[in-house]
Structures are given as C-alpha cells and as structure tokens.
Design an enzyme around this catalytic site. Structure first.
Site, mmCIF file in Angstrom:
data_model
loop_
_atom_site.group_PDB
_atom_site.id
_atom_site.type_symbol
_atom_site.label_atom_id
_atom_site.label_comp_id
_atom_site.label_asym_id
_atom_site.label_seq_id
_atom_site.Cartn_x
_atom_site.Cartn_y
_atom_site.Cartn_z
ATOM 1 N N ASP A 59 128.219 15.687 51.945
ATOM 2 C CA ASP A 59 128.195 17.173 52.083
ATOM 3 C C ASP A 59 127.408 17.548 50.709
ATOM 4 O O ASP A 59 127.574 17.070 49.715
ATOM 5 C CB ASP A 59 129.471 17.689 51.772
ATOM 6 C CG ASP A 59 129.599 19.031 51.685
ATOM 7 O OD1 ASP A 59 128.682 19.899 52.450
ATOM 8 O OD2 ASP A 59 130.343 19.575 50.737
ATOM 9 N N THR A 92 124.145 23.460 53.047
ATOM 10 C CA THR A 92 124.084 23.198 51.552
ATOM 11 C C THR A 92 123.051 22.276 51.282
ATOM 12 O O THR A 92 122.340 22.342 50.143
ATOM 13 C CB THR A 92 125.454 22.552 50.845
ATOM 14 O OG1 THR A 92 125.810 21.591 51.653
ATOM 15 C CG2 THR A 92 126.396 23.815 50.900
ATOM 16 N N THR A 93 122.976 21.141 52.217
ATOM 17 C CA THR A 93 121.823 20.185 52.017
ATOM 18 C C THR A 93 120.346 20.896 52.189
ATOM 19 O O THR A 93 119.537 20.678 51.524
ATOM 20 C CB THR A 93 122.055 19.060 52.816
ATOM 21 O OG1 THR A 93 123.493 18.498 52.537
ATOM 22 C CG2 THR A 93 120.933 17.919 52.440
ATOM 23 N N ASP A 385 133.873 23.021 56.340
ATOM 24 C CA ASP A 385 132.602 23.767 56.489
ATOM 25 C C ASP A 385 132.546 24.248 58.026
ATOM 26 O O ASP A 385 132.123 25.263 58.009
ATOM 27 C CB ASP A 385 131.256 22.415 56.429
ATOM 28 C CG ASP A 385 131.081 21.927 55.068
ATOM 29 O OD1 ASP A 385 131.801 22.697 54.317
ATOM 30 O OD2 ASP A 385 130.176 21.002 54.886
#
Length: 524
Positions: A59, A92-93, A385
């Site tokens: 994550d 997020t990545t 998520d």
C-alpha cells in the site's frame, strides 16, 4: 560578489542545484514505490528501528508514511499520497508514480533549456484536456440498481486485485459491497467495524450484521439477553481506595477502619442504585467494574460489561443510539442504547460479545481471519481501501475503465490537444502525455511482460477507436476492460491526475531551498 548572510550552519541551494535536489528526491521516491503498482506489484517489508516490528505491505500510503525523509520534494509526494488516501482511499501509489514521471519528463525539458514556467503552462493545458477526456469516457449506472451493484463489485475486485486479497478478490469484493450498501449512501466508515483474529485462513473472514465487542460478559451474568436497554457509562466503579492522592488516614482501631470501608461500600451502593434506576438490563462501562458493584448489579438482573475501551464505547454509543453517561442523578436526561439481542459468541479461541438488531441498521462488523498478524494487518488495509473507494463511489457514481485504459485514453486526448498548441508549450503537453503512458508501462513491467510492445499495441488500439482497450494482466495481451470488468472510480482517477499535476507544478516552481540552522540540544 557572493556573500553569506545566513546564520551559522543555515544553508541555501540556488537555481540548478535546488531544482536538481528536488527532482532527485521526487524521482527516487517514485522509483521506490512503482514496483508495488498493479495486480502483479511486489511487497515491501518495513521494519521499525526502535521496536523491531515488521509490516509487509504494498500500500503506497503505508510505505510512504513509514519512511523517514530529508528531501523536501519527496515530502510533497508523501503528502499528496496521504491526501489521496484520506480523500478516496486508493490510488496512493499511482498518484506518487505519476507525479514522479511528470517530473522526470520535466527534467529532460529543462535540460533542453525550456523554462519551468513554459513547462507548467503546457502541463496545465494537458491536464485540462486529460480530465475532459476522462469525464467524457465516464459512465453512470446509478439509475439501474443491478448494474450499479455490478459496477461496485468490479471496482472492489479491481482495487483488491493489487492487494494481498487478490486470490480471494471475488469473495472480499462482495463482502465489501454488502458492507457499504448497508450504509445507505453515507461515507462514514465508523459504522463498519473490523475485528482481526489470527487463525484459520483468509476466506474464513465474514460479514456479520450488528456490532461485535472484543470483551467478555461479567461473572454471574446471563450470557444471552433479549430486548436490551443499554446504559453506556464512563465512570469509576472501584470501591477499595480513597480518591485523593497522597491522602493518609489515621485510625485508632480496626473498628474505625471497618466504618470507612462501610462508608465506601454505601457510597458505591448508592451509585449502583442510581444506575439501576434508569430501568436498564445491561450496563457497559469504559472503566473497570470491581467485584462488589458487579455483584450488586447482577443481583438486580443487570448484565455488566467492563473495560470496553474508548473506541469500543464510542462506536457502541453510535450504533445503539445511546449516549455515554458519567453521572446518573437524572435518568430522564440520559439516552439509552437499544438492541434486540446481546449474546456471547466464539471466534477461534476467543469469546466476544455480539449486539444484534442495533438501532443503527447500517452497522455491521467484518471479522478478518488469517494465518499471521502481518497477513491480517495487510488484509485490513486492503479492505479499508476497498471500503473507502466504494463509499465514495456510492456518492459520486460515475465509473471509468482501469488496466491502463483510462491513462492511454487521456494520453491520446492530450496528444491531439498538443497538435493545436503553438510554441514550446506543445512540447510540454506531449511530455505530459508520455508520463501518463508510463502507468501502463510500469503495470506491464511489474508483471514481467514486454512493456514497449504492449503499450505500443495499446496506443494503436485506442487510435483505431477501441476505447475500452487495456492491459489484460493475466494473459499478457491487450483486452477489452469492459468485458473483463476492470472498473475504477471516476473520482479516484480524477484525483490522481489533479494531485499529481499540482504537485509536479509546485516542485517545478522551486528555484531556491533554504535550510534553517539545526536546533541544538542544550547540555544539562
């Protein structure tokens, strides 16, 4: 003539050096997390220096939060990743990788002597064109409940496919959708409680309606209670100490000591009577309940649950519709919690308390099982998520296709727009298009496929008019994302492009880095 006007040890980096330091930090961070992107992404082990605890995760937000950074530009990327996590929950990545790729392209342009302000103008034109293309491609099935549910399941499957739950994504996607649809459009995930219990396997996890409290019922109390009226308290229920620190009492005989104890007991008995006067049959206290008051309450037929930690008490008050009380003099002013059934259940080796038929019908509990604590922690992050993205999608119901399809679509739209732009800004707009194409490139690289070949085919497919073409990561070919059900939230994709382009613009504007003097610790 250069002259140092700063205090001792304060430093300044100017122009090229400042820009280089910013680029290097941001690119290093992008390279660090890009191997975790997509369904074939790799995990990272994060080890704490002080406690030696380990985290195994892919994550992006968790990885970036955990690393200590000294580079200012890298910290900006960590920030956008955190905002993405708070705002949407996933991507997020992607946001960090896209921002890093935009800066990598900008670095090449600056080396060709194109001014940063020109690059920023080009990037702005490109991001407007990209977002317009994304909005045009978005579909909205909110009017058809069956198709909308299928959209939500596809979004959950796509989100979970890049996480540890990939093997059981169908099971967990349905579990997450059921949990979110119970919220009836609310984005408040407080109603969904996640309990982690080591043991069993991941598919032993399940969704339970109601609320589960990780505590045990008091001694001599019934283990099952129907039509419960619950008083939730945060008060001390201990009798055997005087509550003045440093207090000393001198007595001239053991009889006097017995009188003191009797007075304490009377005081506690009065408190118990005041609690019972609320007409309740269950008392949940945040603090401990000692044996004497526990005995008094069970004699009155009141079930006691002690030491329900603060989060447990808060959430219990939320789902049962009660209030947390600290004083009990005015029963008419206290709002009691209600539920149809309280019972003791077993999960693995542990006993827990289940509250069924609670006032807030949207409340539910997800019980996660797994072989190791690290596995369960990562499963919780993955599920969180998915729940966040789904709850946002219920609010903003438009969806777009994943698997590199949306990025290629935006990239083609930006290229078309760049042809109409005059001057050097067009070169910057084309660079934005190349940065967008890096997302499918990295997806293919992480899976061990030939990225150059696949991305070239993907781009050609989009120019041929196959607007749903994307990377089929299982076969290593170009496939129809609509048929494969690879769907993502429109809000997520939009936020990724917005945040990444804004962060890249901000870092591009830097031409000076001033560092303050380190703070000295005075010797004691």
């Amino acid at each position: 003539m250069s002259m140092n006007i700063f205090g001792a040890e304060a430093t300044e980096e100017k122009a090229e050096n400042a820009r280089l330091a910013s680029f290097v930090g941001a690119l290093a961070l992008g390279d660090l997390v890009k191997s975790t992107l997509g369904p074939k992404g790799m995990n990272k082990i994060l080890q704490s220096g002080s406690s030696g605890d380990i985290n195994v995760t892919n994550d992006g937000a968790t990885i970036l939060k955990s690393i200590q950074l000294d580079n200012a530009a890298a910290k900006i990327l960590v920030n956008i990743s955190k905002v993405q996590d708070d705002e949407v929950g996933d991507g997020t990545t992607s946001v960090c990788v896209l921002a890093a790729e935009l800066l990598r392209e900008a670095e090449k342009l600056i080396s060709q002597k194109i001014h940063p302000q020109t690059i920023i103008e080009g990037y702005r034109i490109a991001s407007i064109a990209a977002l317009a293309a994304l909005e045009k491609a978005a579909t909205d099935n909110s009017t058809d409940p069956a198709r909308f549910r299928q959209d939500l399941v596809n979004i959950a499957r796509t989100t979970l496919s890049s996480k540890v739950l990939n093997q059981d994504k169908d099971y967990f996607a349905n579990l997450a959708v059921d949990a979110v649809l119970r919220l009836k459009g609310s984005t408040d995930l407080e109603h969904i409680q996640i309990i982690k219990k080591a043991g069993g396997k991941l598919t032993d996890s399940y969704l339970d309606e109601g609320f589960i409290l990780d505590k045990t019922i008091g001694t001599n109390c019934p283990k099952r209670l129907e039509n419960a009226k619950i008083l939730i308290g945060n008060t001390s229920m201990d009798t055997d100490k005087i509550k003045v620190f440093g207090a000393r009492i001198k007595v001239d005989g053991t009889g006097k000591l017995a009188e003191l104890e009797r007075a304490e007991k009377e005081k506690m008995k009065t408190k118990v009577d005041a609690i019972a006067a609320h007409g309740i049959n269950c008392f949940v206290n945040r603090q401990l309940i000692y044996n004497y008051p526990e005995g008094l309450l069970s004699d009155k037929g009141i079930m006691t649950i002690e030491h329900a930690d603060f989060e447990g008490v808060e959430r219990l008050a939320l789902v049962t519709g009660g209030e947390i009380a600290s004083t009990f003099d005015h029963p008419e002013l206290v709002k009691l919690g209600q539920c149809e059934l309280i019972e003791e259940i077993m999960i693995g080796e542990d006993k827990l308390i289940k509250f069924s038929g609670v006032a807030a019908g949207e409340a539910c509990t997800v019980v996660l099982r797994g072989s190791t604590n690290q596995m369960i922690d990562e499963a919780e992050r993955s599920l969180h998520d998915a729940l966040s993205v789904l709850s946002q999608t219920v609010k903003e119901t438009r969806v777009v296709l994943g698997g590199g399809c949306s990025e290629t679509l935006m990239s083609c739209a930006v290229e078309e727009e760049a042809r109409k732009v005059q001057g050097k800004k067009a070169i910057a707009a084309e660079a934005f298009s190349r940065a967008l194409r890096m997302i499918p490139t990295i997806l293919a690289d992480n899976a061990g496929y030939d990225s150059s070949d696949l991305v070239a085919k993907l781009r050609a497919a989009h120019y041929e008019g196959r607007a749903d073409a994307g990377l089929d990561m299982n076969q290593g070919t170009i496939g129809s994302m609509a048929q494969l059900g690879v769907t993502e939230s429109y809000k997520l994709k939009r936020q990724v492009v917005l945040s990444a382009s804004e962060a890249a613009e901000m870092i591009l504007r830097v031409d000076d880095i001033l560092r303050a003097t380190p703070r000295r610790r005075e010797a004691v």
